[in-house]
Design an enzyme around this catalytic site. Structure first.
Site, PDB file in Angstrom:
ATOM      1  CD  GLU A 150      -3.182   0.419   2.137  1.00 27.13           C
ATOM      2  OE1 GLU A 150      -2.830   0.243   3.333  1.00 27.13           O
ATOM      3  OE2 GLU A 150      -4.351   0.272   1.747  1.00 27.13           O
ATOM      4  CD  GLU A 153      -1.985   1.160  -5.002  1.00 26.17           C
ATOM      5  OE1 GLU A 153      -1.961   0.119  -4.303  1.00 26.17           O
ATOM      6  OE2 GLU A 153      -2.995   1.534  -5.612  1.00 26.17           O
ATOM      7  CB  CYS A 171      -6.676  -3.296   4.811  1.00 19.86           C
ATOM      8  SG  CYS A 171      -6.831  -1.849   5.828  1.00 19.86           S
ATOM      9  CB  SER A 191      -4.733   0.771  -1.747  1.00 21.21           C
ATOM     10  OG  SER A 191      -3.716  -0.197  -1.854  1.00 21.21           O
ATOM     11  CE  LYS A 230     -10.062  -9.256   6.967  1.00 17.48           C
ATOM     12  NZ  LYS A 230     -10.564  -7.924   7.223  1.00 17.48           N
ATOM     13  CD  GLU A 233     -11.116  -9.510   2.195  1.00 15.71           C
ATOM     14  OE1 GLU A 233     -11.023  -9.867   3.389  1.00 15.71           O
ATOM     15  OE2 GLU A 233     -10.342  -8.691   1.680  1.00 15.71           O
ATOM     16  CD  GLU A 238     -12.541 -10.063  -6.767  1.00 15.03           C
ATOM     17  OE1 GLU A 238     -13.436 -10.910  -6.928  1.00 15.03           O
ATOM     18  OE2 GLU A 238     -12.735  -8.945  -6.253  1.00 15.03           O
ATOM     19  CB  CYS A 386     -10.419  -4.647  13.397  1.00 22.13           C
ATOM     20  SG  CYS A 386     -10.084  -4.290  11.670  1.00 22.13           S
TER      21      CYS A 386
HETATM   22 FE1  SF4 Z   1     -13.580  -3.519   8.496  1.00 23.55          FE
HETATM   23 FE2  SF4 Z   1     -14.892  -3.939  10.778  1.00 23.55          FE
HETATM   24 FE3  SF4 Z   1     -13.903  -6.010   9.403  1.00 23.55          FE
HETATM   25 FE4  SF4 Z   1     -12.250  -4.325  10.671  1.00 23.55          FE
HETATM   26  S1  SF4 Z   1     -13.756  -5.681  11.640  1.00 23.55           S
HETATM   27  S2  SF4 Z   1     -11.980  -5.121   8.575  1.00 23.55           S
HETATM   28  S3  SF4 Z   1     -13.295  -2.352  10.435  1.00 23.55           S
HETATM   29  S4  SF4 Z   1     -15.524  -4.635   8.732  1.00 23.55           S
END
Ligand code: SF4
Length: 401
Positions: A150, A153, A171, A191, A230, A233, A238, A386
């Site tokens: 990052e 970049e 991220c 990014s 996540k 994600e 991809e 987080c």
């Molecule tokens: Fe984003 Fe919340 Fe996941 Fe952290 S815990 S990566 S702030 S969604």
């Protein structure tokens, strides 16, 4: 039209689809308190901001999990994926590789009676080994890789002038989904770096599998995170670098994601006494990380790590000691701003946490014409970062509006 009949609890809860990978709803436990709806609509500004015409009557969810975090009755919950991990552990053919995000180690102990913020890295590692993990790695290694990418970049954007400015962090997967849904015209500002967990899983499935002589088809990568987003994600199509590298169709970089709450429930169900576990240590191959990696768990952490590295890349010198810790970007305020001198040029940066704050901030700087004055902006979907993720213990911090 058609929306209220299809999602009959529209007035009471967040309308999530049945195949949502991050959160699910148990109607029988709902007391109609509307806390989930308010978290989505008011705090995160997702519900009521999308157009049904655009989505084909499909509810938009960015998978931040703040609805599940807000629900006191267990009606809105994270999707429980622990059975997938248990099945992999029970299969003698599989090699289960855990990685743990920075915010898990300062939250898991709360589920076993400790004070909020208790650092329990060693016990967390031992707990994952007691459950049957073959390897336990530290996501902070992935966070270091993310920062290198990052930051390189960012310096390229600053020095060449050929790319969209300001650069946005990428991220946080819920922020990325939010930007893709509501601010698609600004995608070039994101990014191109993957999140730490994804970078680390790819490294595990390629570099570590090769080094340790593990058949990548037999490796099951499991991330333990504060984050429900996540779970969505890792399903993005991809993200298949390992499949390309090994020429194996269907091979995934990241196989399973479980949250802090799921890990705690699993440990309790197995009668593992977390508090009496010895302190374990991470496996070494991907276990060493810098202090820049661990501060990813809190709002401003990505920015501080990036600024330290960018300063070095840009000036060839380490960041002056008076900048570390870089106080202006620390703390839990929803929006923080700072200007830093990079040997002659001024970098104006902002740190924004909470999607409602992100929407208000972006709308404001676009309306008042100051958007172009920024160099780098960190966005995290959860207020405070987080540590207050959708899969963390349900201890509330004051909501920042
Ligand atoms: Fe984003 Fe919340 Fe996941 Fe952290 S815990 S990566 S702030 S969604």
């Amino acid at each position: 039209e058609g929306f209220e009949s299809k999602y009959k609890f529209y007035d009471k809860r967040v309308p999530i689809a049945d195949d949502n990978p991050a959160v699910h709803f148990d109607e029988t436990k709902c007391k109609n308190c509307t806390l989930c709806r308010r978290a989505c609509e008011t705090t995160q500004t997702v519900l009521d901001y999308y157009s049904l015409e655009r989505t084909g009557d499909v509810p938009v969810c960015v998978h931040c999990g703040q609805c599940a975090n807000a629900c006191p009755f267990g009606a809105m919950m994270e999707v429980d994926d622990t059975n997938l991990v248990k099945a992999a552990i029970a299969d003698p053919d599989k090699v289960v590789v855990f990685q743990t995000a920075p915010a898990v180690r300062v939250a898991i102990a709360e589920e076993f009676g400790a004070e909020a913020g208790t650092f329990a890295q060693g016990k967390m590692i031992s707990a994952l080994r007691a459950l049957g993990g073959d390897y336990v790695f530290d996501t902070n290694f992935g966070a270091d890789m993310t920062i290198m990418e990052e930051t390189s970049e960012l310096v390229r954007r600053i020095t060449t002038g050929n790319f969209a400015m300001p650069q946005f962090t990428s991220c946080c997967p819920a922020w990325v989904e939010f930007a893709e849904t509501f601010y698609a015209e600004y995608i070039p500002h994101l990014s191109s770096a993957k999140s730490p967990i994804l970078m680390q899983n790819t490294t595990e499935k390629i570099w570590f599998a090769e080094k340790a002589g593990i058949d990548p088809k037999k490796m099951v990568t499991v991330c333990v995170t504060p984050c429900t987003a996540k779970k969505a994600e890792i399903k993005r199509k991809e993200l298949n670098a390992a499949a390309e590298y090994w020429h194996i169709d269907g091979l995934k970089d990241s196989d399973i994601c479980i949250t802090t709450r799921e890990l705690a429930r699993w440990l309790k169900a197995e009668n593992i006494d977390f508090n009496t576990l010895d302190d374990g240590i991470f496996d070494s191959h991907l276990g060493e990380a810098s202090g820049g990696g661990i501060i990813f768990g809190s709002t401003g952490g990505v920015m501080e790590s990036a600024l330290r590295s960018a300063y070095y890349f840009y000036t060839g010198k380490p960041m002056p000691a008076e900048y570390i810790p870089y106080e202006p970007v620390r703390g839990l305020d929803g929006v923080k701003e700072a200007t830093i001198d990079f040997s002659g040029i001024s970098l104006h940066v902002a740190v924004v946490s909470g999607l409602g704050n992100a929407r208000r901030f972006l709308d404001k700087i676009m309306a008042d014409g100051t958007f172009k004055d920024y160099t780098f902006i960190e966005f995290m979907a959860c207020q405070g970062g987080c540590i207050n993720g959708g899969g963390q213990p349900k201890v509330k911090m004051p909501l920042v509006q």
